[in-house]
Scaffold this active site. Structure first.
Site: not given
Ligand code: GLN
Length: 194
Positions: A81, A177, A179
């Protein structure tokens, strides 16, 4: 063979959950906050969280260059992410007030921040993943999409037609995610890359 030791970047975000998943697999885990914490590691996970904050902290703690060196000397890195955003060579969707977002610029891909946000902020989806026999239930939280990958990047999964899991050598990237679900198959995939 000695057991690999894995680091989880612990500046911000969902690092505890990655640590717990690895510990369930009996892997020794180190929280990485400073360049010296990278010593002796075979792999590093960059967790989800807020990529602008994490990038800024990586600059403040002088971590960008040591992590690049860790990668070029054979260390495996998995960005999940926000971590995926921080691995990308190109980042789209950064609000102008943030200026240029710091990134490791290691993986040949273009990501777009918060790209599923138009539909819903967070959702779960069963993903078909190359190499896994049954779907992986993925949790997306204000997730980026991987809009484009270079020819050396292997696409491992898509959601809603968008790339959400990809690998290039010892680099792995997921826009969700893994995890948070109790399914450790992608952590095992990462360990197999070491
Ligand atoms: N929207 C977040 C970003 O741009 C990422 C979101 C996340 O890691 N769940 O950093």
């Amino acid at each position: 063979m000695t057991q690999p030791k894995i680091g989880v970047l612990a500046l911000q975000g969902a690092f505890r959950e990655h640590k717990q998943t690895l510990e369930r697999l009996n892997i020794e885990v180190t929280e990485v906050r400073l360049p010296r914490d990278l010593a002796g590691l075979s792999g590093l996970i960059i967790p989800g969280g807020e990529s602008t904050t994490m990038g800024k902290l990586m600059v403040d703690y002088d971590l960008l260059e040591p992590i690049r060196e860790f990668s070029s000397s054979g260390g495996a890195i998995w960005g999940t992410c926000a971590g995926a955003i921080l691995l990308a060579k190109q980042i789209e969707g950064v609000p102008p007030q943030f200026g240029t977002q710091p990134s490791l610029e290691l993986m040949d891909m273009r990501v777009r921040r918060n790209a599923f946000g138009r539909q819903v902020d967070s959702f779960e989806a069963p993903l078909e993943v190359k190499g896994l026999e049954t779907p992986f239930n993925a949790v997306f939280i204000r997730a980026p999409i991987i809009e484009w990958v270079g020819e050396d990047v292997d696409v491992l999964s898509k959601a809603e037609g968008e790339i959400v899991l990809a690998r290039a050598g010892r680099l792995l990237t997921s826009s969700f995610h893994p995890e948070l679900t109790g399914d450790s198959r992608l952590h095992e995939l990462f360990l197999s890359m070491i």
